[in-house]
Motif scaffolding. Sequence first.
Motif, mmCIF file in Angstrom:
data_model
loop_
_atom_site.group_PDB
_atom_site.id
_atom_site.type_symbol
_atom_site.label_atom_id
_atom_site.label_comp_id
_atom_site.label_asym_id
_atom_site.label_seq_id
_atom_site.Cartn_x
_atom_site.Cartn_y
_atom_site.Cartn_z
ATOM 1 N N TRP A 37 2.833 -10.096 -1.278
ATOM 2 C CA TRP A 37 2.555 -8.709 -1.644
ATOM 3 C C TRP A 37 3.827 -7.915 -1.874
ATOM 4 O O TRP A 37 4.919 -8.334 -1.476
ATOM 5 N N PHE A 47 2.537 2.098 -0.091
ATOM 6 C CA PHE A 47 1.357 1.309 -0.422
ATOM 7 C C PHE A 47 1.701 -0.179 -0.473
ATOM 8 O O PHE A 47 2.773 -0.569 -0.944
ATOM 9 N N ARG A 48 0.760 -0.968 -0.020
ATOM 10 C CA ARG A 48 0.837 -2.429 -0.109
ATOM 11 C C ARG A 48 0.059 -2.864 -1.344
ATOM 12 O O ARG A 48 -1.059 -2.409 -1.581
ATOM 13 N N VAL A 49 0.640 -3.773 -2.143
ATOM 14 C CA VAL A 49 -0.017 -4.283 -3.346
ATOM 15 C C VAL A 49 -0.135 -5.805 -3.222
ATOM 16 O O VAL A 49 0.831 -6.532 -3.477
ATOM 17 N N ALA A 55 -3.906 -3.867 -6.030
ATOM 18 C CA ALA A 55 -4.449 -2.528 -5.843
ATOM 19 C C ALA A 55 -3.544 -1.820 -4.850
ATOM 20 O O ALA A 55 -2.766 -2.465 -4.125
ATOM 21 N N HIS A 57 -2.961 -0.119 -1.501
ATOM 22 C CA HIS A 57 -3.521 0.003 -0.160
ATOM 23 C C HIS A 57 -2.573 0.838 0.692
ATOM 24 O O HIS A 57 -1.456 0.401 0.993
ATOM 25 N N ILE A 59 -0.366 2.556 3.524
ATOM 26 C CA ILE A 59 0.182 2.141 4.814
ATOM 27 C C ILE A 59 0.437 3.399 5.635
ATOM 28 O O ILE A 59 1.215 4.267 5.210
ATOM 29 N N THR A 98 2.761 -3.138 9.485
ATOM 30 C CA THR A 98 1.396 -2.625 9.358
ATOM 31 C C THR A 98 1.348 -1.105 9.403
ATOM 32 O O THR A 98 0.316 -0.499 9.099
#
Length: 275
Positions: A37, A47-49, A55, A57, A59, A98
């Motif tokens: 990712w 954001f995590r992709v 997409a 996501h 954080i 996370t």
Amino acid sequence: MVTSILEIYDLAKGQSREVLRHPGRIEAPNWHPSGDWLLVNGGGGLFRVPLDAPALHPIPLGVEGRCNNDHGISPDGSRIVLSLHRGGGSEIFVMSVTGGDAVPVLPDAPSWWHGWSPDGARLAYVAARGGSRVIDVYTIPVAGGAETRLTMGEGHSDGPDYSPDGARLYWNCDRDGHAQIWIMNADGSDQRKLFADDHVNWFPHPSPDRRHLVYLAYPPGTLGHPEDLPVALVLCDPDGRNRRRILEFTGGQGTINVPSWSPDGSSFAYMRYEI
């Protein structure tokens, strides 16, 4: 409205593939060491992709403020470093990968992160101190402590990134008139320019396999590192030889502000924009 296109360039194929298209501005991809990712920023958040299902996501940060595009992932993949505005200028924080538990590394502002040493022990960043508007290169232990100043106001410095062995730092500086790519030992000694040309060159990033350096080239005469200009990504040897423009598009600020190589050095991620 600007459209942001997250792409990955494959060196062996000599071509890019689109990963994500977003109606709005996202910036500065980092690659997680797992290869699974990418990390980007946008709208003040991170954001995590995931590459298997791209997409955005969010954080959680665990602290109030707005992220800029100077962020990255630790060499072991367990932590994220971010530059966060809380009213007094950009500050550097570290949190778990996370999210939700960001803590400051140093209280001084403004400070903008750019590099993590390969052993995970130190951060490289740029900062202005003592009321000066001159931006210099600094390092500090990840655990906090005294910062070490490596440049001394010779010009505007930015984008320090460690070589894969941690022995050197690449950065850009305009001390000779306009921004060019420089290299120095990790302790600040033996500072020298890699090459000289007419373009305004920013954000050098060496590949983890020690074979390449990629950087952002602005048109001659560009001031600072603005967004939405005709720019190029240039690939060269780590010593600055064999330079070639491999991509040209609309970009600049947000394209490759931070390290964005894949873990094996076969590809790098970047942002381009449609206006």
